[in-house]
Every structure is written in structure tokens, then in C-alpha cells.
Motif scaffolding. Sequence first.
Motif, PDB file in Angstrom:
ATOM      1  N   GLY A   1     -10.615  10.888   3.255  1.00 18.19           N
ATOM      2  CA  GLY A   1     -10.670  12.341   3.419  1.00 18.19           C
ATOM      3  C   GLY A   1     -10.894  13.118   2.131  1.00 18.19           C
ATOM      4  N   GLY A   2     -10.686  12.475   0.982  1.00 18.17           N
ATOM      5  CA  GLY A   2     -10.940  13.108  -0.301  1.00 18.17           C
ATOM      6  C   GLY A   2      -9.784  13.875  -0.909  1.00 18.17           C
ATOM      7  N   HIS A   3      -8.662  13.963  -0.189  1.00 19.28           N
ATOM      8  CA  HIS A   3      -7.513  14.718  -0.712  1.00 19.28           C
ATOM      9  C   HIS A   3      -6.242  13.883  -0.816  1.00 19.28           C
ATOM     10  CE1 HIS A   3     -10.167  18.028   0.631  1.00 19.28           C
ATOM     11  NE2 HIS A   3      -9.786  18.510  -0.524  1.00 19.28           N
ATOM     12  N   GLY A   4      -6.343  12.604  -0.544  1.00 20.03           N
ATOM     13  CA  GLY A   4      -5.192  11.709  -0.632  1.00 20.03           C
ATOM     14  C   GLY A   4      -5.475  10.565  -1.575  1.00 20.03           C
ATOM     15  N   LEU A   5      -4.442   9.765  -1.822  1.00 17.17           N
ATOM     16  CA  LEU A   5      -4.571   8.591  -2.683  1.00 17.17           C
ATOM     17  C   LEU A   5      -4.042   7.360  -1.975  1.00 17.17           C
ATOM     18  CD1 LEU A   5      -3.286   9.904  -6.145  1.00 17.17           C
ATOM     19  CD2 LEU A   5      -5.652   9.425  -5.504  1.00 17.17           C
ATOM     20  N   HIS A   6      -4.670   6.230  -2.249  1.00 16.49           N
ATOM     21  CA  HIS A   6      -4.159   4.912  -1.871  1.00 16.49           C
ATOM     22  C   HIS A   6      -3.851   4.178  -3.164  1.00 16.49           C
ATOM     23  CE1 HIS A   6      -6.505   4.835   2.190  1.00 16.49           C
ATOM     24  NE2 HIS A   6      -5.397   5.544   2.261  1.00 16.49           N
ATOM     25  N   ILE A   7      -2.629   3.721  -3.301  1.00 19.41           N
ATOM     26  CA  ILE A   7      -2.224   2.918  -4.451  1.00 19.41           C
ATOM     27  C   ILE A   7      -1.912   1.521  -3.931  1.00 19.41           C
ATOM     28  CG2 ILE A   7      -0.578   2.624  -6.333  1.00 19.41           C
ATOM     29  CD1 ILE A   7      -0.017   5.674  -6.116  1.00 19.41           C
TER      30      ILE A   7
ATOM     31  N   LEU B   1       0.853  -1.176   0.000  1.00 18.82           N
ATOM     32  CA  LEU B   1       0.000   0.000   0.000  1.00 18.82           C
ATOM     33  C   LEU B   1       0.893   1.231   0.000  1.00 18.82           C
ATOM     34  CD1 LEU B   1      -2.719   1.556   0.387  1.00 18.82           C
ATOM     35  CD2 LEU B   1      -2.303   1.352   2.850  1.00 18.82           C
ATOM     36  N   ILE B   2       0.659   2.111  -0.952  1.00 20.15           N
ATOM     37  CA  ILE B   2       1.329   3.410  -0.967  1.00 20.15           C
ATOM     38  C   ILE B   2       0.268   4.439  -0.589  1.00 20.15           C
ATOM     39  CG2 ILE B   2       2.588   5.109  -2.327  1.00 20.15           C
ATOM     40  CD1 ILE B   2       3.436   2.756  -4.156  1.00 20.15           C
ATOM     41  N   ASP B   3       0.522   5.161   0.476  1.00 22.08           N
ATOM     42  CA  ASP B   3      -0.415   6.145   1.010  1.00 22.08           C
ATOM     43  C   ASP B   3       0.156   7.534   0.751  1.00 22.08           C
ATOM     44  OD1 ASP B   3      -2.378   7.477   2.407  1.00 22.08           O
ATOM     45  OD2 ASP B   3      -1.888   6.595   4.351  1.00 22.08           O
ATOM     46  N   LEU B   4      -0.546   8.301  -0.055  1.00 20.43           N
ATOM     47  CA  LEU B   4      -0.126   9.668  -0.394  1.00 20.43           C
ATOM     48  C   LEU B   4      -1.134  10.630   0.228  1.00 20.43           C
ATOM     49  CD1 LEU B   4       0.608   9.023  -4.176  1.00 20.43           C
ATOM     50  CD2 LEU B   4       2.270   9.124  -2.307  1.00 20.43           C
ATOM     51  N   ASP B   5      -0.774  11.229   1.344  1.00 20.35           N
ATOM     52  CA  ASP B   5      -1.685  12.119   2.064  1.00 20.35           C
ATOM     53  C   ASP B   5      -1.682  13.522   1.458  1.00 20.35           C
ATOM     54  OD1 ASP B   5      -2.484  10.206   3.915  1.00 20.35           O
ATOM     55  OD2 ASP B   5      -0.797  10.640   5.244  1.00 20.35           O
ATOM     56  N   ASP B   6      -2.851  14.142   1.473  1.00 24.95           N
ATOM     57  CA  ASP B   6      -3.020  15.543   1.094  1.00 24.95           C
ATOM     58  C   ASP B   6      -2.289  15.915  -0.199  1.00 24.95           C
ATOM     59  OD1 ASP B   6      -4.207  18.036   1.549  1.00 24.95           O
ATOM     60  OD2 ASP B   6      -2.369  18.811   2.470  1.00 24.95           O
TER      61      ASP B   6
END
Length: 191
Positions: free
Chosen positions: A115-121, A81-86
Motif C-alpha cells: 500500500g505504500g504507507h506501511g512497513l514489513h520488517i 514478520l513485524i507488520d507496521l500498518d499506516d
Amino acid sequence: MKLEESGMRPNKLLRSLKRRNRWACFDAEKKPIDPESGDPVDVLRTRDHHMSYREANLAYADHDAPVGIGFSIGLDDELILIDLDDCLDDDLKFKSEVAEDIFTTVNSYTEISVGGHGLHILTSGYNLESYYGHSEEHPVEIYDGQKFFTFTGRHVQSPYDVKKQPGAIATIHRRYGPWVSYREWISHKSD
């Protein structure tokens, strides 16, 4: 670059994961919970509260406590999981060149986070370059086991399922390191 939601119905997404009984409900703090009681549960060390995708959706629909469903990535998985916040603005445009580069380099299932401003890859392939963790210089987190991720179904233009991308993961590690473990990152954050 502006992202567009694919409009694909969630039941058509992540079919490889939906065949596995590692789904659970989560609360407003994005923590796994028992859907009936709302009490926190450990879905990483025990499988007692794992459900099928269908069961998790039914539990979410039938009870007030859950705010969504998610998937538990185990140590025995090749899932990453790659978590890209904000990283996105309100119009779904990238605010970060780093996040845009990671999205295009990895090219695997991607969705907008709760939250609507980040991505999960979600991708797969063992991470041989380094252990999971947080980039010391960029808002990037990579997990290759023992992580619960919240599933929104807000899929963006990317493959509909997890793609094996070990070369892309190695590239991301080289470009955006150095990396620290989650435990080290938390201790630095609280100092």
C-alpha cells in the motif's frame, strides 16, 4: 525521521530467503493464488504451490492474475514478520513514534508494504516472550509462523537480509504489549 528507499535491485535483497522454495504469487487482495488460473491456494498448510524465487517472478511476469510475489513463513522457521500498518506519510516520514522505535530497535531487513504507507520488517530468532499477535494498544502485528507476506522489494535503509534479533523482539514485546492472538484480535474487531 524520513526513510529513503535504498535503490538496491530486488535480486540483491533477501538472499537467504531466495534460496528457499516458499515463494508464491498473490492477487489484489494480497492472497496467494495459482498464477495461471488466479484461484486462491493454500501456501501455509501445503507446499503444493510453493515455487522458487525465480519461478515466482517468471509466473508473475507471464500471467495476468498475479499482482506480485510473496513468501510463506512456516512454523519450522525462525523467521518473524513485524507488520507496521499506516506508519508512513506520502514522503516516507514516520507518522508513529512506536513504528520508528520498532524500526530502529529491530534493525533487520525492512521494506515498504504494498500500500505504500506501511512497513514489513523481517527478522529471525524464536519469540520466547509471547506468541505472535497484535498489540492491544498499538498498530503492530508480529507473526512467527504461518504467515504469507507480500514482497515489494521497496527496501529502505536497513540490512539487505534478515538479521537474527531475538533480544530486539523481546524488547518490542515488553514495550508494546499486551498482545492478543490473531484469532482473538479478529473476534474483537468484528464485535
